[in-house]
Scaffold this motif. Structure first.
Motif, mmCIF file in Angstrom:
data_model
loop_
_atom_site.group_PDB
_atom_site.id
_atom_site.type_symbol
_atom_site.label_atom_id
_atom_site.label_comp_id
_atom_site.label_asym_id
_atom_site.label_seq_id
_atom_site.Cartn_x
_atom_site.Cartn_y
_atom_site.Cartn_z
ATOM 1 N N PHE A 53 -5.133 -16.857 3.107
ATOM 2 C CA PHE A 53 -4.180 -16.122 2.289
ATOM 3 C C PHE A 53 -4.889 -15.070 1.439
ATOM 4 C CE2 PHE A 53 -2.100 -20.527 2.166
ATOM 5 C CZ PHE A 53 -1.505 -20.324 3.401
ATOM 6 N N SER A 54 -4.446 -13.824 1.525
ATOM 7 C CA SER A 54 -4.956 -12.755 0.674
ATOM 8 C C SER A 54 -3.907 -12.418 -0.382
ATOM 9 C CB SER A 54 -5.281 -11.508 1.498
ATOM 10 O OG SER A 54 -6.225 -11.817 2.503
ATOM 11 N N PHE A 74 0.399 -6.585 7.566
ATOM 12 C CA PHE A 74 -0.166 -7.905 7.854
ATOM 13 C C PHE A 74 -0.218 -8.795 6.618
ATOM 14 C CE2 PHE A 74 -4.231 -5.284 8.033
ATOM 15 C CZ PHE A 74 -4.802 -5.754 6.859
ATOM 16 N N LEU A 75 -0.107 -8.229 5.424
ATOM 17 C CA LEU A 75 0.044 -9.074 4.243
ATOM 18 C C LEU A 75 1.416 -9.744 4.231
ATOM 19 C CD1 LEU A 75 -1.681 -6.899 1.497
ATOM 20 C CD2 LEU A 75 -2.481 -9.079 2.412
ATOM 21 N N ILE A 76 2.424 -9.075 4.775
ATOM 22 C CA ILE A 76 3.743 -9.698 4.912
ATOM 23 C C ILE A 76 3.665 -10.867 5.893
ATOM 24 C CG2 ILE A 76 6.086 -9.348 5.790
ATOM 25 C CD1 ILE A 76 5.992 -6.539 4.628
ATOM 26 N N VAL A 77 2.894 -10.695 6.975
ATOM 27 C CA VAL A 77 2.689 -11.805 7.914
ATOM 28 C C VAL A 77 2.065 -12.991 7.180
ATOM 29 C CG1 VAL A 77 1.475 -12.536 9.996
ATOM 30 C CG2 VAL A 77 2.482 -10.264 9.892
ATOM 31 N N LEU A 127 -10.862 -4.449 4.426
ATOM 32 C CA LEU A 127 -11.311 -4.816 3.080
ATOM 33 C C LEU A 127 -10.210 -5.498 2.275
ATOM 34 C CD1 LEU A 127 -13.436 -1.722 1.939
ATOM 35 C CD2 LEU A 127 -14.233 -3.891 2.896
ATOM 36 N N THR A 128 -8.953 -5.264 2.633
ATOM 37 C CA THR A 128 -7.853 -5.861 1.863
ATOM 38 C C THR A 128 -7.720 -7.362 2.089
ATOM 39 O OG1 THR A 128 -6.198 -5.409 3.597
ATOM 40 C CG2 THR A 128 -6.571 -3.687 1.955
ATOM 41 N N VAL A 129 -8.386 -7.909 3.099
ATOM 42 C CA VAL A 129 -8.316 -9.360 3.328
ATOM 43 C C VAL A 129 -9.643 -10.032 2.974
ATOM 44 C CG1 VAL A 129 -6.514 -9.239 5.078
ATOM 45 C CG2 VAL A 129 -8.901 -9.072 5.783
ATOM 46 N N ALA A 130 -10.465 -9.340 2.187
ATOM 47 C CA ALA A 130 -11.786 -9.890 1.829
ATOM 48 C C ALA A 130 -11.722 -10.721 0.559
ATOM 49 C CB ALA A 130 -12.788 -8.755 1.668
ATOM 50 N N GLN A 131 -10.593 -11.361 0.319
ATOM 51 C CA GLN A 131 -10.476 -12.271 -0.831
ATOM 52 C C GLN A 131 -9.370 -13.282 -0.553
ATOM 53 O OE1 GLN A 131 -7.114 -10.563 -0.914
ATOM 54 N NE2 GLN A 131 -8.601 -9.044 -1.550
ATOM 55 N N ILE A 132 -9.375 -14.382 -1.297
ATOM 56 C CA ILE A 132 -8.267 -15.329 -1.196
ATOM 57 C C ILE A 132 -7.325 -15.082 -2.373
ATOM 58 C CG2 ILE A 132 -9.681 -16.995 0.050
ATOM 59 C CD1 ILE A 132 -9.811 -18.667 -2.502
ATOM 60 N N SER A 133 -6.204 -15.775 -2.390
ATOM 61 C CA SER A 133 -5.157 -15.422 -3.353
ATOM 62 C C SER A 133 -4.781 -16.598 -4.236
ATOM 63 C CB SER A 133 -3.915 -14.931 -2.598
ATOM 64 O OG SER A 133 -3.166 -16.022 -2.079
ATOM 65 N N GLU A 134 -3.854 -16.320 -5.131
ATOM 66 C CA GLU A 134 -3.312 -17.370 -5.984
ATOM 67 C C GLU A 134 -2.620 -18.448 -5.158
ATOM 68 O OE1 GLU A 134 -0.429 -14.102 -5.342
ATOM 69 O OE2 GLU A 134 -2.500 -14.176 -6.001
ATOM 70 N N PHE A 135 -2.074 -18.068 -3.988
ATOM 71 C CA PHE A 135 -1.437 -19.053 -3.114
ATOM 72 C C PHE A 135 -2.457 -20.059 -2.572
ATOM 73 C CE2 PHE A 135 2.106 -15.949 -2.539
ATOM 74 C CZ PHE A 135 3.113 -16.788 -2.966
ATOM 75 N N SER A 136 -3.677 -19.609 -2.369
ATOM 76 C CA SER A 136 -4.718 -20.515 -1.875
ATOM 77 C C SER A 136 -4.915 -21.677 -2.841
ATOM 78 C CB SER A 136 -6.035 -19.752 -1.700
ATOM 79 O OG SER A 136 -5.867 -18.624 -0.881
ATOM 80 N N SER A 153 -14.402 -8.390 -3.945
ATOM 81 C CA SER A 153 -13.543 -7.557 -3.102
ATOM 82 C C SER A 153 -12.850 -6.470 -3.916
ATOM 83 C CB SER A 153 -12.494 -8.414 -2.389
ATOM 84 O OG SER A 153 -11.548 -8.948 -3.299
ATOM 85 N N THR A 154 -12.633 -6.725 -5.198
ATOM 86 C CA THR A 154 -12.046 -5.685 -6.051
ATOM 87 C C THR A 154 -12.942 -4.451 -6.071
ATOM 88 O OG1 THR A 154 -10.902 -7.282 -7.452
ATOM 89 C CG2 THR A 154 -11.333 -5.116 -8.403
ATOM 90 N N TYR A 155 -14.231 -4.664 -6.264
ATOM 91 C CA TYR A 155 -15.159 -3.529 -6.256
ATOM 92 C C TYR A 155 -15.317 -2.942 -4.856
ATOM 93 C CZ TYR A 155 -16.380 -4.907 -11.004
ATOM 94 O OH TYR A 155 -16.324 -5.194 -12.349
ATOM 95 N N MET A 156 -15.222 -3.796 -3.824
ATOM 96 C CA MET A 156 -15.301 -3.292 -2.452
ATOM 97 C C MET A 156 -14.150 -2.332 -2.150
ATOM 98 S SD MET A 156 -16.378 -6.910 -0.658
ATOM 99 C CE MET A 156 -16.124 -6.387 1.032
ATOM 100 N N ILE A 157 -12.950 -2.650 -2.639
ATOM 101 C CA ILE A 157 -11.798 -1.776 -2.402
ATOM 102 C C ILE A 157 -11.879 -0.532 -3.291
ATOM 103 C CG2 ILE A 157 -9.285 -1.614 -2.612
ATOM 104 C CD1 ILE A 157 -9.178 -4.599 -1.865
ATOM 105 N N LEU A 158 -12.286 -0.707 -4.540
ATOM 106 C CA LEU A 158 -12.384 0.437 -5.445
ATOM 107 C C LEU A 158 -13.400 1.465 -4.944
ATOM 108 C CD1 LEU A 158 -12.263 -1.306 -8.956
ATOM 109 C CD2 LEU A 158 -10.487 0.131 -7.910
ATOM 110 N N TYR A 159 -14.492 0.987 -4.355
ATOM 111 C CA TYR A 159 -15.535 1.877 -3.865
ATOM 112 C C TYR A 159 -15.605 1.846 -2.339
ATOM 113 C CZ TYR A 159 -16.816 1.683 -8.774
ATOM 114 O OH TYR A 159 -16.773 1.751 -10.142
#
Length: 548
Positions: A123-124, A150-153, A325-334, A366-372
């Protein structure tokens, strides 16, 4: 009561202070809130005593979180998800679960815990990704639109996982309890479908006349159905999702979502405070090595599988890299998913500490990965050649459609029979026309008639901002749902569009609502067709009498 009030007030002040530090470090507030929980918990200052009250607020926050997930998933979702979003989303889910499970087993976890952890790693965080892409103005870019798909998926996968846990909770009371929960769930779904079809489309616009009343109704409906889900045995999480799903096709969906987003974020603060306050730092120390390994798997493995799938499907390596890069982290759902597994007695507390550590590491990095991301791509790009086809046909076609959309004289939204015929006639008259529709089948039929179609939802503000906005352009909506037309109209006004706007109205009620919203030019397909038919028949009858 007084001491509880003072305690929560102090927690809010600490959360605000730590949150300010997190914002300065350009970190999502989720990280800051978990840190707050660690600081105020037994391992830190030991300030948390009102566990029951905080837990109640946390449960309401989770319910609203699932409610908002359901609110995004209208009945057109399956047709709206393109093959790339489906393939990428499902491929990433399968890859992460399979390899995550094997890695967790290799790290010494038992099979059940390894499976829970593997699922949690899939989960991202939609909340974080939308915020970061919006800040960078990339949410309407090609990689941003694909990532949203794919985030909706993944959101659908979250609901399926929650439903499975709800069913397992029912089995805890025996087979009869599970069957009862399943039967009740079927009955509730049937009732929700009836409400979606006959009640909410009429009720929600009336409630929408008072925004405060609409908010109260949404919260009452969401928590009420969640409460029913808990009593019936299929889980309050599934109940909350169904409550949001029931309103997804009704009017004022965007307004409800905007109003509840802030409430969700506020209440989820208590979930993460409660989580952090219950974490044992001595247990966390033993999970550091597994957390490092799993974090590297999420940070590197998930983006690579997205990159590989998108490259195979005909996208450039840069688009696949940025979307990955948008799936390079887990989420609050995890974390919520693992907490539910612990409440069912399937796994131990150590799993929660492990996944929380992975969350802290992956969300932060991943926040810094997406920002940069552009700088990161400039460094990694030369090594990504194997992930790109020699002729990235799908991306080239998408670019051609986008160019055609920006340069079109007329944009027709909705490629049903009326819209497709209108676009064909205009094109035959030498007018530059582009159609917009989220239904791949409608788009295919339109392109068979030589009409260029841009895939998108006309009620999506990001799609609206891509439409030509100059005074020489015409935007014609043939959408049958008046709510979609109203959302389009609001989006055009907010974007400052100067284009001429014509909208189809299929009933007297549609005419009244569009007129009240300020739409000056209406198309009346049924009325115009009836007048034309009456004119033709009357002329023929008149001619026949004169000839006799």
């Amino acid at each position: 009561m007084t001491s509880t009030f003072h305690e929560i007030a102090l927690l809010l002040l600490i959360a605000a202070g730590v949150g300010l530090l997190g914002v300065r470090l350009r970190q999502p507030l989720i990280v800051a809130f978990i840190v707050v929980g660690l600081v105020v918990g037994p391992a830190g200052l030991g300030l948390v005593g009102a566990h029951d009250q905080i837990d109640l607020l946390a449960q309401i926050g989770i319910t609203i979180l699932l409610f908002l997930v359901g609110l995004k998933l209208d009945l057109h979702l399956v047709r709206r998800l393109g093959p790339v979003a489906l393939a990428t989303g499902l491929g990433q889910l399968a890859f992460t679960i399979a390899f995550g499970f094997l890695i967790a087993l290799a790290l010494g976890l038992d099979a059940v815990t390894a499976l829970y952890v593997a699922v949690a790693l899939t989960f991202s965080s939609t909340i974080i990704i939308v915020k970061l892409l919006s800040d960078k103005r990339e949410i309407d870019a090609l990689h941003g639109r694909i990532a949203m798909g794919f985030l909706i998926v993944q959101d659908i996968a979250v609901v399926v996982a929650m439903a499975v846990l709800g069913a397992l909770q029912g089995q805890a009371g025996g087979v009869s309890a599970a069957l009862t929960a399943g039967g009740t769930l079927i009955a509730v779904v049937a009732a929700v479908l009836v409400l979606m079809r006959y009640v909410f489309p009429r009720l929600v616009p009336v409630l929408g006349q008072s925004h405060d009343l609409l908010l109260i109704f949404a919260v009452a409906w969401g928590t009420g159905l969640a409460s029913l889900g808990e009593v019936a045995g299929f889980g309050k999480e599934v109940g909350g999702f169904l409550a949001g799903f029931a309103l997804a096709s009704a009017g004022n969906r965007d307004l409800i979502g905007e109003r509840l987003t802030s409430l969700r974020d506020f209440l989820l603060l208590f979930f993460f405070i409660d989580l952090g306050s219950k974490l044992d730092l001595t247990i966390l120390g033993g999970e550091l090595w597994p957390a490092v390994v799993l974090s590297l798997f999420v940070l590197v493995g998930n983006p690579l599988v997205v990159l590989a799938i998108m490259g195979y499907m005909g996208y450039r390596k840069r688009t696949g890299f940025l979307a990955g890069l948008t799936v390079a982290q887990i989420s609050e759902f995890s974390i919520i998913f693992i907490a539910l597994g612990i409440s069912l007695g399937h796994i131990g507390e150590s799993a929660l500490g492990l996944v929380t550590l992975v969350g802290l590491v992956t969300i932060t990095l991943s926040t810094y990965m997406i920002l940069y991301s552009n700088r990161l791509y400039a460094w990694a790009g030369p090594w990504l050649g194997p992930f790109e086809r020699r002729h990235p046909h799908r991306e080239l076609a998408a670019e051609e459609r986008a160019r055609a959309l920006r340069g079109a004289q007329v944009v027709v939204l909705g490629m049903g029979r009326f819209g497709r015929r209108l676009a064909s006639l205009l094109q035959g008259a030498g007018v530059s026309v582009v159609g917009v529709d989220f239904d791949p089948e409608a788009g295919r039929r339109a392109e068979e008639a030589d009409v260029t179609v841009f895939p998108g939802d006309a009620s999506d503000p990001e799609v609206v901002r891509t439409l030509p906005a100059g005074p020489e352009a015409y935007i014609i909506s043939t959408l049958p749902r008046v709510e979609a037309n109203l959302a389009l109209w609001r989006g055009l006004r907010e974007a400052g569009s100067e284009a001429e706007v014509l909208m189809a109205a299929f009933s007297d009620q549609d005419i009244a609502r569009l007129g009240e919203a300020g739409v000056a030019r209406l198309l009346l397909p049924y009325a115009d067709a009836a007048e034309h038919a009456a004119e033709v028949v009357g002329r023929e009858l008149g001619g026949g009498e004169m000839g006799g």
